[in-house]
Write a protein that holds these residues in place. Structure first.
Motif, short mmCIF file in Angstrom:
data_model
loop_
_atom_site.label_atom_id
_atom_site.label_comp_id
_atom_site.label_asym_id
_atom_site.label_seq_id
_atom_site.Cartn_x
_atom_site.Cartn_y
_atom_site.Cartn_z
N PRO A 1 2.50 -14.50 1.40
CA PRO A 1 2.05 -15.78 0.85
C PRO A 1 1.42 -15.72 -0.52
N TYR A 2 1.06 -14.53 -1.03
CA TYR A 2 0.30 -14.45 -2.27
C TYR A 2 1.00 -13.56 -3.30
N LYS A 3 0.88 -13.95 -4.55
CA LYS A 3 1.32 -13.10 -5.65
C LYS A 3 0.28 -12.00 -5.86
N THR A 4 0.72 -10.87 -6.32
CA THR A 4 -0.19 -9.74 -6.54
C THR A 4 -0.34 -9.43 -8.02
N ASN A 5 -0.15 -10.45 -8.85
CA ASN A 5 -0.38 -10.34 -10.28
C ASN A 5 -1.15 -11.58 -10.73
N ALA A 6 -1.70 -11.52 -11.92
CA ALA A 6 -2.38 -12.66 -12.55
C ALA A 6 -1.57 -13.04 -13.76
N ALA A 7 -1.12 -14.30 -13.83
CA ALA A 7 -0.17 -14.69 -14.87
C ALA A 7 -0.53 -16.04 -15.47
N TYR B 1 4.61 -16.10 -22.03
CA TYR B 1 4.18 -15.72 -20.69
C TYR B 1 3.49 -14.37 -20.77
N VAL B 2 2.41 -14.22 -19.99
CA VAL B 2 1.76 -12.92 -19.84
C VAL B 2 1.39 -12.73 -18.38
N SER B 3 1.62 -11.53 -17.86
CA SER B 3 1.31 -11.20 -16.47
C SER B 3 0.61 -9.85 -16.44
N VAL B 4 -0.40 -9.76 -15.58
CA VAL B 4 -1.21 -8.55 -15.47
C VAL B 4 -1.29 -8.13 -14.01
N SER B 5 -1.12 -6.85 -13.76
CA SER B 5 -1.33 -6.29 -12.43
C SER B 5 -1.67 -4.82 -12.61
N TRP C 1 10.93 -9.56 -23.57
CA TRP C 1 10.26 -9.18 -22.32
C TRP C 1 9.78 -7.74 -22.46
N ASP C 2 8.49 -7.59 -22.67
CA ASP C 2 7.89 -6.28 -22.93
C ASP C 2 7.09 -5.85 -21.70
N THR C 3 7.45 -4.70 -21.13
CA THR C 3 6.71 -4.16 -19.99
C THR C 3 6.19 -2.75 -20.28
N GLY C 4 6.09 -2.41 -21.57
CA GLY C 4 5.79 -1.04 -21.94
C GLY C 4 4.32 -0.69 -22.10
N LEU C 5 3.43 -1.67 -21.98
CA LEU C 5 2.01 -1.39 -22.19
C LEU C 5 1.38 -0.75 -20.96
#
Length: 236
Positions: free
Chosen positions: A84-90, A107-111, A189-193
């Protein structure tokens, strides 16, 4: 405009890690206040800090936190995955114009496992795809210069997106923009950080410099969509 973001607290990452292991209502509800304090509140501060950056180069993308922050609750009605829940903050940033739902965005997403920084248009409707393809075909030289700029690529990466296997109907296979005309999405779409970067105050600047580098491409895409009637679609 508030810019008090000091980084996500480690407690926020710890909450998201535990949520991933205990993704059920019985676990979340007694800990909702922890989520509000360690994840949602810092995310709101990040949004405000990014709004201050948008004021410099793209004020139309200033978005109130309550509109920018994505809900933690997943829509499981049509999904095989029923957690039921997402595990990221976006958060997403949308142009303030009335036709915002037709425009490209950010868009920015953090986990704890990944940071995502994105800009562009993700799932355009057929009318939107046609409008963008027409603009690329007609303004090919401008588009080529924008997406091929090496300095922009060093900061934001390259424009990506799923594509058709054949040239879409109505466009010549020999057109110099044929590669881009086959696209169904146009996005960065950058996921390299390193996810640890989100725990530091400097995270804001790292996002902002990528968003600013993307902006001329975002503006080009919106040139195809800006005057059109709002259409519901999945967007950033």
């Amino acid at each position: 405009m508030a810019t008090a973001f000091g980084g996500f607290p480690e407690a926020g990452y710890e909450f998201l890690r535990e949520l991933k292991e205990n993704n059920r209502r019985e676990w979340f509800q007694p800990r909702k206040e922890i989520y509000e304090a360690t994840v949602k509140a810092p995310l709101g501060e990040l949004v405000e800090a990014l709004n201050a950056e948008f004021a410099r180069f793209a004020p139309e993308y200033i978005t109130e936190p309550k509109r920018a922050i994505y809900r933690i609750y997943r829509d499981v009605r049509f999904s095989k995955e029923k957690h039921p829940y997402k595990t990221n903050a976006a958060a997403g940033f949308h142009a303030s114009a009335a036709e915002k739902e037709s425009l490209a965005g950010y868009y920015v997403s953090v986990s704890p496992g990944e940071i995502e920084i994105a800009g562009g248009i993700y799932m355009p409707r057929p009318e939107q795809m046609l409008a963008i393809r027409n603009r690329i075909a007609e303004g090919w030289e401008e588009w080529a210069a924008l997406v091929g700029d090496k300095r922009r690529q060093r900061v934001a990466g390259e424009v990506k997106g799923e594509a058709l296997t054949r040239t879409p109907k109505g466009f010549a296979k020999e057109h110099p923009a044929e590669f881009w005309l086959r696209k169904k999405q146009w996005l960065y779409w950058d996921t390299g950080l390193d996810p640890a970067l989100a725990l530091r105050p400097g995270f804001v600047k790292e996002i902002a410099r990528r968003f600013e580098a993307m902006y001329p491409v975002i503006r080009f895409l919106n040139g195809a969509l800006g005057g059109r009637k709002a259409l519901r679609s999945e967007y950033f």
